[in-house]
Scaffold this active site. Structure first.
Site, PDB file in Angstrom:
ATOM      1  N   GLU A  52       1.004  -1.374  -0.006  1.00 23.10           N
ATOM      2  CA  GLU A  52      -0.017  -0.006  -0.057  1.00 23.10           C
ATOM      3  C   GLU A  52       0.828   1.045   0.097  1.00 23.10           C
ATOM      4  O   GLU A  52       0.516   2.052  -0.889  1.00 23.10           O
ATOM      5  CB  GLU A  52      -1.023  -0.188   1.266  1.00 23.10           C
ATOM      6  N   ASP A 113      -5.767  -3.612  -2.873  1.00 19.91           N
ATOM      7  CA  ASP A 113      -6.062  -2.176  -3.040  1.00 19.91           C
ATOM      8  C   ASP A 113      -4.539  -1.583  -3.442  1.00 19.91           C
ATOM      9  O   ASP A 113      -4.607  -0.625  -4.446  1.00 19.91           O
ATOM     10  CB  ASP A 113      -6.457  -1.301  -1.774  1.00 19.91           C
TER      11      ASP A 113
END
Length: 366
Positions: A52, A113
């Site tokens: 991330e 993500d």
């Protein structure tokens, strides 16, 4: 001042947004990015790096037109999180100091993500910087993500799981609404129609999963039953859910269902207007709330406050950030700050198809 900043600055605000360079990005690099391109979360005793963090770093480097930093971040990510095979494998989500003192991958599951932000930043770097190699790698990551983490859920259709394994079971599928920026899905739909279907299902998820206009950190989809509270976190909304408001606030004016989505989540903006600051925790089912959210929460909510016309609350959160900005080495708060404050300054926008419109496209001069 750049014309882009004048045209796209937040309502009621005079901004010198795109006067290059970007001080907040320079501060982020100095505090948290190593010379070889590793984003370090210094709040962790293992000094971890996550996929991330690397993906956000790439996006911010693109916003800043910082091509050298982009290249270093990308190289470190591929070498250390993907064993030198980025594009052929999804990056491990966590790297850091192990119990034996060695530095290595600590958890090899992917985080979807991060995979999407990596793919998005590469596709847009390829387009904006005319780098065919970046665009090709972005497409490879996108196809790999679809193959490993997109599932067809009974009664819902295509949906993105948070990782390759650990999120599906006999009771249903665990989903994270903050992992699904509609801007990205719209951009990916230009590459493959799979992502257009996933975008439509995400809009359903956002509306049905937040019945009172407050986003949960996690949701569960159950076969034959539909949406249910997450078995681990219930209906709690906090550090994951804050990104839902951020992504929705930044939707282009002509993005599909923008008015409906922003109107649906207007209760969060109204709550901030009443409280004077965002709550740290909120129950998505009841609306009960407690605590005061950190400064990063205020930054993340700037776009939604502007979109929903909460001008007083918008000014209050700007004032809070000017008085007490996030600590330079507070990883997550700084990430939210760069996204939200950067948006509020007019440094970037997205078009209806999710393409990035950075302020530097008009070749800003000092």
């Amino acid at each position: 001042m750049c014309l882009f900043a004048l045209l796209l600055g937040a309502p009621g605000r005079v901004t010198a947004a795109a006067d290059c360079p970007w001080p907040a990005w320079e501060s982020f690099k100095q505090a948290m990015v190593s010379a070889d391109g590793r984003v370090i979360d210094r709040s962790s005793p293992r000094l971890i790096t996550t996929s991330e963090g690397q993906s956000y770093g790439l996006f911010f480097a693109l916003l800043a037109d910082d091509r050298d930093s982009f290249a270093r971040l990308l190289q470190w990510t591929g070498n250390n999180l993907a064993a030198g095979k980025l594009g052929h494998r999804l990056p491990a989500w966590q790297w850091g100091r192990a119990d034996d003192g060695d530095w290595r991958v600590l958890d090899d599951n992917n985080a979807s993500d991060a995979d999407l932000w990596l793919a998005y930043s590469l596709l847009e770097a390829g387009r904006l910087w005319r780098r065919a190699d970046y665009a090709a790698l972005g497409q490879q990551l996108l196809w790999r993500s679809a193959a490993q983490t997109v599932r067809k859920l009974p009664g819902l259709g295509l949906m993105l799981l948070p990782g390759d394994y650990g999120f599906d079971g006999t009771e249903g599928w665990r989903l994270n609404p903050g992992y699904l920026p509609l801007q990205q899905l719209a951009r990916f739909a230009l590459v493959d129609t799979v992502w257009g279907e996933l975008a439509a299902n995400t809009r359903r998820l956002l509306l049905a999963g937040a019945p009172k206009g407050f986003a949960p950190d996690w949701l569960q989809w159950k076969t034959g039953q539909g949406w249910a509270a997450d078995p681990e976190h219930g209906a709690a909304g906090s550090y994951d859910a804050i990104r839902v408001y951020l992504w929705l606030g930044m939707l282009a004016d002509d993005a599909p269902e923008r008015e409906r989505l922003q109107g649906h989540f207007a209760p969060m903006a109204q709550l901030i207007a009443r409280l004077g600051q965002p709550p740290e925790h909120i129950d998505a089912r009841s609306g009960d709330h407690r605590g005061v959210g950190p400064a990063g929460f205020s930054a993340a909510l700037l776009p939604l406050l502007a979109a929903t016309g909460e001008g007083g609350a918008l000014q209050a959160q700007r004032g809070r950030l000017q008085r007490t900005p996030p600590a330079p080495d507070a990883y997550y708060a700084q990430v939210l700050y760069l996204f939200g404050w950067g948006w509020d300054e007019g440094r970037y926008r997205f078009d209806k198809d999710g393409r990035l419109l950075p302020a530097w496209i008009d070749r800003c001069k000092d």
